[in-house]
Design a protein around this motif. Structure first.
Motif, PDB file in Angstrom:
ATOM      1  N   LEU A 257       0.831  -1.199   0.000  1.00 13.33           N
ATOM      2  CA  LEU A 257       0.000   0.000   0.000  1.00 13.33           C
ATOM      3  C   LEU A 257       0.867   1.250   0.000  1.00 13.33           C
ATOM      4  CD1 LEU A 257      -2.507  -1.035   2.842  1.00 13.33           C
ATOM      5  CD2 LEU A 257      -2.867  -1.266   0.375  1.00 13.33           C
ATOM      6  N   TRP A 258       0.314   2.343  -0.496  1.00 16.67           N
ATOM      7  CA  TRP A 258       0.940   3.648  -0.312  1.00 16.67           C
ATOM      8  C   TRP A 258       0.199   4.328   0.828  1.00 16.67           C
ATOM      9  CZ3 TRP A 258       3.107   6.755  -5.015  1.00 16.67           C
ATOM     10  CH2 TRP A 258       4.115   5.994  -5.624  1.00 16.67           C
ATOM     11  N   VAL A 259       0.786   4.260   2.007  1.00 14.22           N
ATOM     12  CA  VAL A 259       0.121   4.774   3.200  1.00 14.22           C
ATOM     13  C   VAL A 259       0.543   6.215   3.481  1.00 14.22           C
ATOM     14  CG1 VAL A 259      -0.263   4.429   5.667  1.00 14.22           C
ATOM     15  CG2 VAL A 259      -0.080   2.449   4.153  1.00 14.22           C
ATOM     16  N   ARG A 260       1.833   6.441   3.729  1.00 15.73           N
ATOM     17  CA  ARG A 260       2.302   7.808   3.989  1.00 15.73           C
ATOM     18  C   ARG A 260       2.615   8.476   2.648  1.00 15.73           C
ATOM     19  NH1 ARG A 260       3.764  10.314   8.569  1.00 15.73           N
ATOM     20  NH2 ARG A 260       3.802   8.341   9.719  1.00 15.73           N
ATOM     21  N   PRO A 261       2.124   9.695   2.410  1.00 16.33           N
ATOM     22  CA  PRO A 261       2.394  10.364   1.135  1.00 16.33           C
ATOM     23  C   PRO A 261       3.894  10.476   0.862  1.00 16.33           C
ATOM     24  CG  PRO A 261       0.663  11.516   2.326  1.00 16.33           C
ATOM     25  CD  PRO A 261       1.197  10.477   3.267  1.00 16.33           C
ATOM     26  N   ALA A 262       4.284  10.195  -0.359  1.00 13.96           N
ATOM     27  CA  ALA A 262       5.698  10.141  -0.703  1.00 13.96           C
ATOM     28  C   ALA A 262       6.391  11.485  -0.524  1.00 13.96           C
ATOM     29  CB  ALA A 262       5.866   9.662  -2.145  1.00 13.96           C
ATOM     30  N   GLY A 263       5.651  12.587  -0.604  1.00 18.99           N
ATOM     31  CA  GLY A 263       6.257  13.905  -0.486  1.00 18.99           C
ATOM     32  C   GLY A 263       5.951  14.611   0.816  1.00 18.99           C
ATOM     33  N   MET A 264       5.578  13.868   1.842  1.00 15.83           N
ATOM     34  CA  MET A 264       5.292  14.477   3.143  1.00 15.83           C
ATOM     35  C   MET A 264       6.578  14.621   3.945  1.00 15.83           C
ATOM     36  SD  MET A 264       2.869  13.086   6.265  1.00 15.83           S
ATOM     37  CE  MET A 264       1.295  13.404   5.440  1.00 15.83           C
ATOM     38  N   SER A 265       6.843  15.797   4.459  1.00 16.40           N
ATOM     39  CA  SER A 265       8.025  16.025   5.282  1.00 16.40           C
ATOM     40  C   SER A 265       7.926  15.246   6.588  1.00 16.40           C
ATOM     41  CB  SER A 265       8.172  17.514   5.584  1.00 16.40           C
ATOM     42  OG  SER A 265       9.244  17.760   6.461  1.00 16.40           O
ATOM     43  N   ASP A 266       9.039  14.637   6.989  1.00 10.67           N
ATOM     44  CA  ASP A 266       9.073  13.927   8.267  1.00 10.67           C
ATOM     45  C   ASP A 266       9.181  14.893   9.437  1.00 10.67           C
ATOM     46  OD1 ASP A 266       8.971  11.245   7.296  1.00 10.67           O
ATOM     47  OD2 ASP A 266      11.053  11.428   6.670  1.00 10.67           O
ATOM     48  N   ASP A 267       9.946  15.965   9.252  1.00  3.72           N
ATOM     49  CA  ASP A 267      10.138  16.942  10.328  1.00  3.72           C
ATOM     50  C   ASP A 267      11.136  17.987   9.841  1.00  3.72           C
ATOM     51  OD1 ASP A 267       9.820  18.181  12.749  1.00  3.72           O
ATOM     52  OD2 ASP A 267      10.447  16.475  13.968  1.00  3.72           O
ATOM     53  N   ARG A 268      11.378  18.988  10.680  1.00  3.74           N
ATOM     54  CA  ARG A 268      12.466  19.924  10.433  1.00  3.74           C
ATOM     55  C   ARG A 268      13.752  19.310  10.977  1.00  3.74           C
ATOM     56  NH1 ARG A 268      10.830  26.311  10.932  1.00  3.74           N
ATOM     57  NH2 ARG A 268       9.706  26.351   8.952  1.00  3.74           N
ATOM     58  N   CYS A 269      14.662  18.962  10.094  1.00  2.00           N
ATOM     59  CA  CYS A 269      15.855  18.219  10.486  1.00  2.00           C
ATOM     60  C   CYS A 269      17.067  19.144  10.399  1.00  2.00           C
ATOM     61  CB  CYS A 269      16.074  17.032   9.551  1.00  2.00           C
ATOM     62  SG  CYS A 269      14.550  16.279   8.934  1.00  2.00           S
ATOM     63  N   ASP A 270      17.901  19.158  11.452  1.00  2.00           N
ATOM     64  CA  ASP A 270      19.105  19.993  11.412  1.00  2.00           C
ATOM     65  C   ASP A 270      20.386  19.165  11.411  1.00  2.00           C
ATOM     66  OD1 ASP A 270      19.350  19.061  13.994  1.00  2.00           O
ATOM     67  OD2 ASP A 270      19.117  21.021  14.948  1.00  2.00           O
ATOM     68  N   ARG A 271      20.248  17.820  11.461  1.00  3.80           N
ATOM     69  CA  ARG A 271      21.388  16.890  11.438  1.00  3.80           C
ATOM     70  C   ARG A 271      22.382  17.185  12.566  1.00  3.80           C
ATOM     71  NH1 ARG A 271      18.432  13.859   7.934  1.00  3.80           N
ATOM     72  NH2 ARG A 271      17.623  15.248   6.338  1.00  3.80           N
ATOM     73  N   GLY A 272      21.865  17.732  13.675  1.00  5.46           N
ATOM     74  CA  GLY A 272      22.723  18.017  14.822  1.00  5.46           C
ATOM     75  C   GLY A 272      23.504  19.305  14.711  1.00  5.46           C
ATOM     76  N   GLU A 273      23.261  20.084  13.640  1.00  2.00           N
ATOM     77  CA  GLU A 273      24.043  21.300  13.413  1.00  2.00           C
ATOM     78  C   GLU A 273      23.434  22.523  14.087  1.00  2.00           C
ATOM     79  OE1 GLU A 273      26.939  21.034  11.787  1.00  2.00           O
ATOM     80  OE2 GLU A 273      26.530  18.898  11.604  1.00  2.00           O
TER      81      GLU A 273
END
Length: 307
Positions: A257-273
């Motif tokens: 199934l395609w459950v979560r939209p493919a272009g939905m942002s997971d979060d604001r990510c800063d990679r620890g920076e």
């Protein structure tokens, strides 16, 4: 992007108002009936949703009234329910959720079991519980939680709604988890035996897999590049995966199934920076749950198989 938009995908129901959620479900059911299709609904309204004090219903009574409204909207029509993404992976009072305590944990499990019972009692529905990912948490922990959440009354569990793991990996993992659930159902505390193939799967719970974002598999960040790579958060270079189908070739996998939209942002990510900019993309990403057109385009271009 047009090809991406044309792929059948789940309808997310997270509206706080029960009547609004029921109207959304009814509209989707009517549209599906005109195409002789079966809608897939994602409920996303349980209290402490996403381990957030402001997420979801106010309490158990509010949540179950919301579920009842959905059940009334569906009636005898065909539907699939993917219940509450991460609801068992991020169980309140567990190491993966800093909110809540043992009482909240018991309440969560009771709510899920009640939702399974109410939606599963409808004549033409299928209901799946959160099986999370391979490795988050362990299969033994996940199996115990699935049993406590009422999987005996459900059609099975779902995998990869929050991840990017490849389909073949998930088929193997889901088969092991299904065997573990059966073991835990028959003897709590007993260690799970490994079951890595589809051999001897009679009687095991079934599962579905979200393939909307797993065409390229998981991201391996460059060693030492980021302080905290956050490999789960908007990983670059990913692609949409296998299109939704019930022809999975596995005895236990009911559907991709395609459950979560493919272009939905997971979060604001800063990679620890620190700061708002994601150093991978060089921009400030949208908040989690927000559609990100540039990300969607990247995943459409990288789809495996191609769109």
């Amino acid at each position: 992007m047009r090809k991406l938009a044309a792929v059948p995908r789940a309808v997310w129901l997270g509206q706080t108002d029960a009547a609004e959620a029921a109207r959304t479900a009814s509209a989707a059911l009517e549209a599906a009936a005109r195409q002789d299709a079966v809608p897939v609904f994602v409920t996303d309204h349980i209290p402490l949703r996403a381990c957030n004090e402001d997420g979801g219903a106010a309490d158990s009574a509010d949540y179950l009234a919301w579920i009842d409204a959905l059940a009334s909207a569906v009636g005898d029509r065909r539907a699939v329910f993917v219940l509450e993404p991460n609801s068992l992976a991020e169980l309140p009072g567990s190491p993966d959720c800093s909110l809540g305590d043992a009482a909240d944990q018991r309440a969560r499990l009771r709510m899920l079991a009640s939702a399974v019972k109410r939606l599963g009692a409808l004549p033409n529905t299928a209901v799946y519980l959160d099986g999370s990912l391979d490795g988050w948490p362990s299969p033994e922990v996940t199996a115990t939680r699935l049993v406590d959440a009422g999987i005996a009354g459900a059609d099975g569990f779902y995998l990869n709604v929050s991840g990017y793991q490849k389909t073949d990996q998930l088929v193997a993992y889901g088969t092991r988890l299904a065997a573990c659930v059966t073991t835990k159902s028959s003897a709590r505390g007993r260690a799970c035996a490994d079951a890595g193939t589809d051999a001897g799967t009679a009687g095991l719970p079934h599962f579905v897999i979200d393939t909307s974002r797993n065409g390229k598999g998981e991201w391996t960040p460059p060693a030492g590049r980021y302080k905290d790579p956050q490999d789960w958060c908007n990983p670059p270079g990913r692609g949409a995966g296998v299109r939704p189908t019930t022809h999975t070739g596995s005895a236990l996998v009911d559907a991709y199934l395609w459950v979560r939209p493919a272009g939905m942002s997971d979060d604001r990510c800063d990679r620890g920076e620190g700061g708002p900019t994601d150093p991978v993309y060089g921009v400030v990403p949208p908040y989690g749950g927000t559609w990100w057109p540039e990300l969607a385009l990247q995943r459409a271009k990288n789809a495996v198989p191609p769109l």
